[in-house]
Design an enzyme around this catalytic site. Sequence first.
Site, PDB file in Angstrom:
ATOM      1  N   ASP A   1     -17.028  67.243  27.244  1.00 50.58           N
ATOM      2  CA  ASP A   1     -17.308  68.124  25.907  1.00 50.58           C
ATOM      3  C   ASP A   1     -16.430  68.027  25.399  1.00 50.58           C
ATOM      4  OD1 ASP A   1     -18.656  69.495  23.994  1.00 50.58           O
ATOM      5  OD2 ASP A   1     -18.205  71.297  25.013  1.00 50.58           O
TER       6      ASP A   1
ATOM      7  N   ASP B   1     -11.291  74.584  28.362  1.00 52.78           N
ATOM      8  CA  ASP B   1     -13.053  74.406  28.464  1.00 52.78           C
ATOM      9  C   ASP B   1     -13.341  72.846  29.508  1.00 52.78           C
ATOM     10  OD1 ASP B   1     -13.535  76.533  26.653  1.00 52.78           O
ATOM     11  OD2 ASP B   1     -13.935  75.450  25.218  1.00 52.78           O
TER      12      ASP B   1
END
Length: 289
Positions: free
Chosen positions: A217, A234
């Site tokens: 991502d 993340d």
Amino acid sequence: MSEDYGFVDEEMAKPGDEFEEIEVADTEVDSTARRQDREFDEFRKRLKNVERLKVEQGAFDDATLAALYKLVQDGHVGAFGGPLSTGKEANVYEARGESGNVAVKIYRINASDFRQMREYLEGDPRFEGLENNKKATVLAWTRKEFANLKRAAKAGVRVPEPIAVQRNVLVMELVGQADERRAPRLAEVDVENPQQAYEVVREYMRRLHAAGLVHGDLSEYNMIVHEGELVIIDMGQAVTVHHPNSGEFLTRDCKNVAAFFSRQGIDVTGEELEAYVTEADPASDESAE
């Protein structure tokens, strides 16, 4: 009566004497357990009474409080500060650690996107046989992010340093501070030297891939800038290269990163970036020429 079946001699022990005496007095272990129970109750009250950490946020159920308590007892977390970010799946708080402030990321078991998490977990050989329920998935996801951060850091990728994990709670390095001192995302800054920034990002992507990971991502929204460093964040959804969708995820990452730096004036395509990332060792190839 036959001598084979006579009565026992009176000198034999009386009924009950064959049992050893049972110690019923408190032991040190009993006292310690009760003291820890009392401390945990006080810890739970203290957190619940802090306005910004109210249980209605969905993050602080009893299981989470128990995980936090264990992290406090182990010395990884001290006093809590304010929230750094709040999201659909997790809240991140500033807290005091052993050697400075840390970030405490708490995944909300009831609110997390169960289906999306399973998409990234299923096929990851590290989590084969994962139970098909939300709680097990969220706990596995938290462990996965911790493991991904460790592997990325070992590969020479600048990520928040992982410190500890307990159930659905992850403790890691706090990059920047809360409020106005929060480290900005790459999307929020004017990139002074786009070429240099791009070369750093593509090298991080190559190192991740060489270590067997794909971010999954990656974009300008999952990179932050702090004290002249680019930091990738993340890492929860990062998968191993053995994941059945790792190729698709890598292509998407390369497309996103190339699109951002193209807007910064860098002549690059997603295909070119992916070729660099998946090349075995571009540095050795260049030195051989």
